[in-house]
Design an enzyme around this catalytic site. Structure first.
Site, PDB file in Angstrom:
ATOM      1  N   SER A 120      -5.628  -7.375   2.686  1.00 16.69           N
ATOM      2  CA  SER A 120      -4.761  -8.446   2.192  1.00 16.69           C
ATOM      3  C   SER A 120      -4.504  -9.444   3.309  1.00 16.69           C
ATOM      4  CB  SER A 120      -3.429  -7.868   1.711  1.00 16.69           C
ATOM      5  OG  SER A 120      -2.500  -8.928   1.547  1.00 16.69           O
TER       6      SER A 120
ATOM      7  N   HIS B  59      -4.603 -11.964  -6.431  1.00 16.09           N
ATOM      8  CA  HIS B  59      -3.470 -11.283  -7.057  1.00 16.09           C
ATOM      9  C   HIS B  59      -2.389 -12.322  -7.349  1.00 16.09           C
ATOM     10  CE1 HIS B  59      -0.137  -7.981  -6.365  1.00 16.09           C
ATOM     11  NE2 HIS B  59      -0.154  -8.432  -7.609  1.00 16.09           N
TER      12      HIS B  59
ATOM     13  N   GLY C 121      -2.796  -4.446   3.861  1.00 16.10           N
ATOM     14  CA  GLY C 121      -2.479  -5.604   4.688  1.00 16.10           C
ATOM     15  C   GLY C 121      -2.152  -5.190   6.099  1.00 16.10           C
ATOM     16  N   SER C 122      -0.963  -4.631   6.280  1.00 17.50           N
ATOM     17  CA  SER C 122      -0.533  -4.288   7.644  1.00 17.50           C
ATOM     18  C   SER C 122      -1.398  -3.199   8.269  1.00 17.50           C
ATOM     19  CB  SER C 122       0.949  -3.910   7.664  1.00 17.50           C
ATOM     20  OG  SER C 122       1.299  -3.149   6.552  1.00 17.50           O
TER      21      SER C 122
ATOM     22  N   ASP D 120      -1.938  -1.169  -4.468  1.00 13.35           N
ATOM     23  CA  ASP D 120      -1.526  -2.231  -3.550  1.00 13.35           C
ATOM     24  C   ASP D 120      -0.099  -1.988  -3.075  1.00 13.35           C
ATOM     25  OD1 ASP D 120      -1.076  -4.646  -2.246  1.00 13.35           O
ATOM     26  OD2 ASP D 120      -1.253  -5.885  -4.040  1.00 13.35           O
ATOM     27  N   GLY D 121       0.036  -1.793  -1.752  1.00 10.14           N
ATOM     28  CA  GLY D 121       1.365  -1.668  -1.156  1.00 10.14           C
ATOM     29  C   GLY D 121       1.532  -0.365  -0.399  1.00 10.14           C
ATOM     30  N   GLY D 122       1.735  -0.489   0.912  1.00 10.77           N
ATOM     31  CA  GLY D 122       1.993   0.700   1.720  1.00 10.77           C
ATOM     32  C   GLY D 122       0.795   1.614   1.902  1.00 10.77           C
TER      33      GLY D 122
ATOM     34  N   MET E 100       0.842  -1.441  -8.585  1.00  9.25           N
ATOM     35  CA  MET E 100       1.610  -1.714  -7.363  1.00  9.25           C
ATOM     36  C   MET E 100       2.280  -0.423  -6.881  1.00  9.25           C
ATOM     37  SD  MET E 100       1.145  -4.868  -6.631  1.00  9.25           S
ATOM     38  CE  MET E 100       2.228  -4.835  -5.196  1.00  9.25           C
TER      39      MET E 100
ATOM     40  N   PHE F 151       6.292  -8.704  -0.661  1.00  8.39           N
ATOM     41  CA  PHE F 151       6.202  -8.691   0.800  1.00  8.39           C
ATOM     42  C   PHE F 151       5.230  -7.617   1.277  1.00  8.39           C
ATOM     43  CE2 PHE F 151      10.302 -10.287  -0.474  1.00  8.39           C
ATOM     44  CZ  PHE F 151      10.402 -11.462   0.257  1.00  8.39           C
ATOM     45  N   GLY F 152       4.574  -7.884   2.404  1.00 10.75           N
ATOM     46  CA  GLY F 152       3.758  -6.872   3.052  1.00 10.75           C
ATOM     47  C   GLY F 152       4.637  -5.942   3.876  1.00 10.75           C
TER      48      GLY F 152
ATOM     49  N   MET G 165       0.989 -13.316  -8.419  1.00  7.27           N
ATOM     50  CA  MET G 165       2.376 -12.907  -8.649  1.00  7.27           C
ATOM     51  C   MET G 165       3.144 -14.156  -9.041  1.00  7.27           C
ATOM     52  SD  MET G 165       2.560 -10.242  -5.487  1.00  7.27           S
ATOM     53  CE  MET G 165       1.083 -10.963  -4.773  1.00  7.27           C
TER      54      MET G 165
ATOM     55  N   ASP H 119      -2.951 -12.864  -1.925  1.00  6.82           N
ATOM     56  CA  ASP H 119      -1.675 -12.731  -2.623  1.00  6.82           C
ATOM     57  C   ASP H 119      -1.058 -14.096  -2.877  1.00  6.82           C
ATOM     58  OD1 ASP H 119      -1.213  -9.845  -2.895  1.00  6.82           O
ATOM     59  OD2 ASP H 119      -1.350  -9.862  -0.703  1.00  6.82           O
TER      60      ASP H 119
ATOM     61  N   MET I 197       2.004 -16.063  -4.512  1.00  6.77           N
ATOM     62  CA  MET I 197       3.394 -15.822  -4.936  1.00  6.77           C
ATOM     63  C   MET I 197       4.081 -17.161  -5.176  1.00  6.77           C
ATOM     64  SD  MET I 197       4.545 -12.800  -2.347  1.00  6.77           S
ATOM     65  CE  MET I 197       3.381 -11.530  -1.801  1.00  6.77           C
TER      66      MET I 197
ATOM     67  N   HIS J 209      -8.437  -9.612  -0.486  1.00  7.76           N
ATOM     68  CA  HIS J 209      -7.286  -9.653  -1.395  1.00  7.76           C
ATOM     69  C   HIS J 209      -6.370 -10.813  -1.012  1.00  7.76           C
ATOM     70  CE1 HIS J 209      -4.436  -7.690  -4.206  1.00  7.76           C
ATOM     71  NE2 HIS J 209      -3.492  -8.047  -3.341  1.00  7.76           N
TER      72      HIS J 209
HETATM   73  C1  DX5 Z   1       2.724  -7.327  -1.828  1.00  3.52           C
HETATM   74  C2  DX5 Z   1       1.279  -7.712  -1.870  1.00  3.52           C
HETATM   75  C3  DX5 Z   1       0.396  -6.841  -1.069  1.00  3.52           C
HETATM   76  C4  DX5 Z   1       0.693  -6.796   0.405  1.00  3.52           C
HETATM   77  C5  DX5 Z   1       0.355  -5.389   0.872  1.00  3.52           C
HETATM   78  O1  DX5 Z   1       3.401  -7.943  -2.853  1.00  3.52           O
HETATM   79  O2  DX5 Z   1       0.799  -7.726  -3.190  1.00  3.52           O
HETATM   80  O3  DX5 Z   1      -0.992  -7.152  -1.293  1.00  3.52           O
HETATM   81  O4  DX5 Z   1      -0.035  -7.713   1.183  1.00  3.52           O
HETATM   82  O5  DX5 Z   1       0.775  -5.260   2.173  1.00  3.52           O
HETATM   83  P1  DX5 Z   1       0.839  -3.824   2.900  1.00  3.52           P
HETATM   84  O6  DX5 Z   1      -0.535  -3.246   2.844  1.00  3.52           O
HETATM   85  O7  DX5 Z   1       1.265  -4.187   4.286  1.00  3.52           O
HETATM   86  O8  DX5 Z   1       1.836  -3.003   2.150  1.00  3.52           O
HETATM   87 ZN    ZN Z   2      -1.398  -7.927  -3.511  1.00  4.85          ZN
END
Ligand code: DX5
Ligand code: ZN
Length: 214
Positions: free
Chosen positions: A7, A63, A196-197, A174-176, A136, A142-143, A65, A32, A34, A30
């Protein structure tokens, strides 16, 4: 085979081309989007997707949002999306169905995304038209948030629905997602992992992508 989708939310937006080139060993990019309404954050939009398309051949997994995504799907398709995910919570069911139809008519792959509150059975009216389901594993916006273990049940149920009605459909989470959580979601049935992170925070980015793939 497990696919990894870094991401770019965790990239340096002032050096986006450089940071995209760091993840070319991955499968999807990916992106994002928003809108500050569907989620409390604002990120990138159509002109940026167009610029990303011009600087990479990677598969662009966008993605959305955003509220009422049907307003924008054609513009994102024209900007260069390969896949568009829209949230089932973002409009009335008839409008979601119409937005998925437009995405398909644009020659772009169709995905339906679920917030943590949404049950996997909400996929049932759409499943035969989908190329991917996105579950999700954090609250979108947020990442860097903590993985929600309670979403493993939703992933399992989504996998069962896919196997029953549309086995070619992919299942993205997606997420964590990090080295500790990746095996859990794979075991539950996911085959595309957004990170992402865990990717951009790593000293060795290709190594982190390979480690997540397992
Ligand atoms: C959050 C995004 C994710 C985000 C994931 O709303 O949709 O794609 O970048 O970030 P990590 O992998 O750091 O949780
Ligand atoms: Zn995403």
């Amino acid at each position: 085979m497990i696919k990894i989708a870094p991401s770019i939310l965790s990239a340096d937006f002032a050096n986006l081309e450089r940071d995209i080139k760091k993840v070319t060993s991955a499968d999807y990019l990916h992106v994002d989007v928003m809108d500050g309404a569907f989620v409390p954050n604002i990120t990138i939009g159509i002109p940026v997707v167009k610029s990303i398309r011009a600087c990479t051949d990677m598969f662009l997994d966008i993605h959305l949002m955003v509220d009422k995504p049907g307003r924008y799907v054609e513009a994102f398709a024209k900007a260069g999306a390969d896949m568009l995910s829209i949230h089932l919570e973002a409009d009335h069911p008839a409008h979601i169905a119409q937005a998925l139809k437009i995405i398909g008519e644009c020659g772009v792959k169709r995905a339906a995304a679920l917030r943590p509150i949404t049950k996997a059975d909400a996929l049932l009216p759409y499943i035969e038209q989908l190329d991917m389901v996105l579950v999700m594993t954090v609250e979108p916006g947020f990442g860097g948030q903590a993985f929600m273990h309670s979403q493993l049940d939703t992933i399992r149920r989504a996998r069962a629905i896919i196997e029953q009605y549309n086995p070619a459909c992919e299942l993205e989470v997606d997420g964590g997602i990090a080295p500790k959580t990746a095996p859990l979601v794979v075991e539950a049935g996911a085959n595309v992992l957004v990170a992402g992170s865990a990717v951009y925070g790593a000293a060795d980015i290709p190594g982190a992508i390979a480690a997540l793939r397992g």
